[in-house]
Design an enzyme around this catalytic site. Structure first.
Site, PDB file in Angstrom:
ATOM      1  N   PHE A   1       4.385   0.106   4.829  1.00 63.19           N
ATOM      2  CA  PHE A   1       4.961  -1.073   5.503  1.00 63.19           C
ATOM      3  C   PHE A   1       4.089  -2.319   5.382  1.00 63.19           C
ATOM      4  O   PHE A   1       3.982  -3.096   6.321  1.00 63.19           O
ATOM      5  CB  PHE A   1       5.250  -0.780   6.979  1.00 63.19           C
ATOM      6  CG  PHE A   1       5.745   0.610   7.265  1.00 63.19           C
ATOM      7  CD1 PHE A   1       6.850   1.122   6.602  1.00 63.19           C
ATOM      8  CD2 PHE A   1       5.122   1.413   8.195  1.00 63.19           C
ATOM      9  CE1 PHE A   1       7.316   2.416   6.864  1.00 63.19           C
ATOM     10  CE2 PHE A   1       5.567   2.702   8.463  1.00 63.19           C
ATOM     11  CZ  PHE A   1       6.667   3.207   7.797  1.00 63.19           C
ATOM     12  N   HIS A   2       3.456  -2.539   4.217  1.00 61.70           N
ATOM     13  CA  HIS A   2       2.565  -3.685   4.027  1.00 61.70           C
ATOM     14  C   HIS A   2       3.002  -4.575   2.861  1.00 61.70           C
ATOM     15  O   HIS A   2       2.165  -4.946   2.035  1.00 61.70           O
ATOM     16  CB  HIS A   2       1.129  -3.210   3.771  1.00 61.70           C
ATOM     17  CG  HIS A   2       0.506  -2.440   4.883  1.00 61.70           C
ATOM     18  ND1 HIS A   2      -0.641  -1.684   4.726  1.00 61.70           N
ATOM     19  CD2 HIS A   2       0.859  -2.305   6.186  1.00 61.70           C
ATOM     20  CE1 HIS A   2      -0.961  -1.121   5.875  1.00 61.70           C
ATOM     21  NE2 HIS A   2      -0.060  -1.475   6.778  1.00 61.70           N
ATOM     22  N   PRO A   3       4.261  -4.970   2.751  1.00 59.42           N
ATOM     23  CA  PRO A   3       4.640  -5.831   1.624  1.00 59.42           C
ATOM     24  C   PRO A   3       4.050  -7.234   1.768  1.00 59.42           C
ATOM     25  O   PRO A   3       4.145  -7.851   2.824  1.00 59.42           O
ATOM     26  CB  PRO A   3       6.170  -5.865   1.687  1.00 59.42           C
ATOM     27  CG  PRO A   3       6.489  -5.616   3.132  1.00 59.42           C
ATOM     28  CD  PRO A   3       5.411  -4.681   3.624  1.00 59.42           C
TER      29      PRO A   3
ATOM     30  N   HIS B   1       0.857  -1.184   0.000  1.00 59.96           N
ATOM     31  CA  HIS B   1       0.000   0.000   0.000  1.00 59.96           C
ATOM     32  C   HIS B   1       0.893   1.235   0.000  1.00 59.96           C
ATOM     33  O   HIS B   1       1.618   1.490   0.967  1.00 59.96           O
ATOM     34  CB  HIS B   1      -0.889   0.011   1.245  1.00 59.96           C
ATOM     35  CG  HIS B   1      -1.930  -1.063   1.250  1.00 59.96           C
ATOM     36  ND1 HIS B   1      -2.271  -1.767   2.394  1.00 59.96           N
ATOM     37  CD2 HIS B   1      -2.700  -1.573   0.264  1.00 59.96           C
ATOM     38  CE1 HIS B   1      -3.222  -2.641   2.106  1.00 59.96           C
ATOM     39  NE2 HIS B   1      -3.489  -2.551   0.810  1.00 59.96           N
TER      40      HIS B   1
END
Length: 541
Positions: A475-477, A300
């Protein structure tokens, strides 16, 4: 090369990674005292105060003690910028440094997974696994449960400015709701947080530390995985380095990679599992040519729009005031309340970038503070940040080895804003934000756009370029070891999280998501681990 020392014993399960997923797996799989579990974590223990005081994320992100300090390659869609890419370097993984926001996503996310041919992954299938570990302040009911290990509370601080922003969003047509986690998260709500009485509640605190006294569970920290060992196509151990010494752990059951969307990929590729040409380029013998390993990276991208304000209290002032900071510390020490209990974002809004969307597709994290980037000081002027992210990005990136050295950080290319669709949503997101900010509820605070500033609403190309200037990871890999059917050329694991084409090895973490969930990804990762642990137990029978 010297032979590695074999650590004593043979294990039923070796879990690589003590992050959010790994902590759940260790808890569930060691519940049977006959089942010997070894957990290998590359980071250290969570014995630092800033892992536990919620606002400690300001000090943990960008600190080599607590963050792997990854960096992306230069991203064309971000006008050639490279980004810092934080990942937790500690037991609990990123749940020890993240935003502490409890967000499951939308029922449509999981129903879409089921429609891709992944049996057992629809919303009705996964809801019991969310509830299984939940201890929610809202109490037990159709959507929530109590008594589990994953603590969820209402935030312990409020800001007049954020209340005004929420009212402004309502004036712009976005309804107020009381819970983001019913399967439909469209609306505005205070973020519910993974805390217990004002302290961060990480996966390590919730799931791992309470069971470390089990004689059949062994945790080793400071273990940099060098690769999974195989007997033909069957996993039988893990090579790792600890305190400069090469070691080998033997496994008679399954090896489970739970090192996250970056770490699990690096380990697979170092083990000879991945795109054959890429592995050969680094001199790694190919165990299995698996083109999808490291592909399908999704994240995101947040557009961090900043507004200066007057006549409103924000965290920026107290951060730069010795008296203000001392008062915050005292309030926290005495009452476990106030700004030190803050998650990075307190107010959430989930809405549509344009009315034609089938479901809500953008998410706000609204903060009574501003800064250039995480890890740097807050601004000296009063301001708020309205950070907005595209929940359903169509851009896809990749993770690849930089070299065959396990200590060498991998190449990360998220490819943000690489599609016309994502650039259009980014432009629309800026317009939606400006529409909220111009509502009468915020007028008393005279909001002045600081970033991106001075781009006309009708300038599509200018807005997309501005998005590239202010966009950064939230920080949403996910997605780099994609769950899929055998006919999917990019699938890495099947619906039971077993690596396709290999035996006795699974990946159980955020990397298996075929498509990203509509919100913060930490609790969906914990759900995946809960469901994955149940599958491991079922298959062992």
């Amino acid at each position: 090369m010297a032979e590695p020392n074999t650590i004593e014993g043979e294990y039923d399960t070796i879990i690589v990674g003590a992050g959010s997923a790994g902590c759940v797996l260790a808890n569930r799989l060691s519940a049977d005292p006959r089942h010997r579990v070894l957990m290998l974590e590359a980071g250290g223990r969570d014995n630092w105060i800033w892992y536990h005081i919620p606002v400690g994320y300001l000090f943990a992100i960008g600190n080599p003690r607590s963050d792997w300090m990854f960096k992306t390659e230069a991203v064309p869609g971000l006008n050639g910028r490279a980004l810092n890419y934080p990942r937790g370097k500690v037991i609990g993984g990123s749940s020890s440094i993240n935003a502490m926001i409890y967000m499951r996503g939308q029922s449509g996310d999981y129903d879409h997974w089921r429609q891709l041919g992944l049996a057992g992954w629809g919303w009705d299938d996964v809801l019991p696994f969310f509830k299984q570990h939940e201890n929610n302040f809202l109490g037990a009911g159709d959507h929530h449960a109590v008594g589990g290990e994953w603590r969820i509370e209402h935030p312990r601080v409020r800001w007049d400015l954020l209340d005004a922003f929420r009212t402004a969003a309502e004036q712009a047509g976005i309804k107020k709701i009381g819970d983001f986690n019913t399967g439909d998260n469209e609306g505005s709500c205070a973020y519910h947080v993974n805390q217990k009485r004002g302290r961060r509640w990480s996966a390590a605190r919730g799931f791992l530390k309470p069971v470390l006294n089990r004689s059949n569970l062994r945790l080793e920290t400071g273990c940099l995985a060098e690769g999974v060992t195989f007997d033909g196509k069957r996993a039988n151990g893990v090579r790792f380095k600890q305190n400069g010494e090469s070691k080998l752990a033997r496994c008679r059951g399954e090896v489970i990679l739970a090192a996250g969307s970056i770490g699990s990929i690096q380990i697979l590729q170092l083990s000879g599992v991945g795109p054959a040409a890429h592995l050969q380029e680094h001199g790694i013998p190919v165990v299995l040519d698996k083109p999808g390993v490291g592909m399908n990276l999704q994240d995101h991208l947040q557009l961090r729009m900043i507004y200066k304000v007057t006549g409103a209290k924000t965290l920026n002032e107290d951060y730069h005031s010795h008296i203000g900071f001392a008062q915050m510390m005292l309030n926290y020490a005495l009452f476990r309340r106030g700004p030190l209990t803050m998650a990075p974002s307190q107010l959430g809004i989930v809405t549509r970038s344009d009315p034609m969307r089938e479901r809500a597709n953008i998410q706000y994290h609204v903060q009574p503070l501003s800064l250039d980037r995480f890890g740097e000081p807050l601004h000296t002027f009063p301001a708020f940040t309205a950070s907005v992210a595209n929940l359903h990005p169509t851009s896809r990136g990749f993770v690849r080895l930089r070299s065959a050295d396990p200590a060498d950080k991998p190449m990360i290319q998220p490819n943000y804003l690489s599609t016309d669709e994502d650039r259009r949503v980014a432009a629309d997101s800026i317009r939606v934000t400006r529409n909220i900010v111009r509502q009468s509820a915020l007028a008393p605070f005279k909001p002045e756009e600081f970033l991106p500033g001075r781009v006309a609403d009708n300038d599509e190309e200018g807005l997309a370029k501005a998005a590239g200037e202010i966009g950064t990871t939230i920080f949403h890999p996910v997605g780099t070891a994609k769950m899929g059917t055998a006919s999917d050329p990019l699938a890495v694991v099947d619906e039971r999280l077993r690596v396709l084409g290999l035996e006795r090895i699974r990946v159980i973490d955020a990397s298996v998501m075929p498509t990203i969930t509509s919100g913060n990804t930490n609790s969906p990762t914990i759900m995946i681990a809960e469901k994955g642990a149940a599958m491991v137990r079922e298959d062992a029978r």
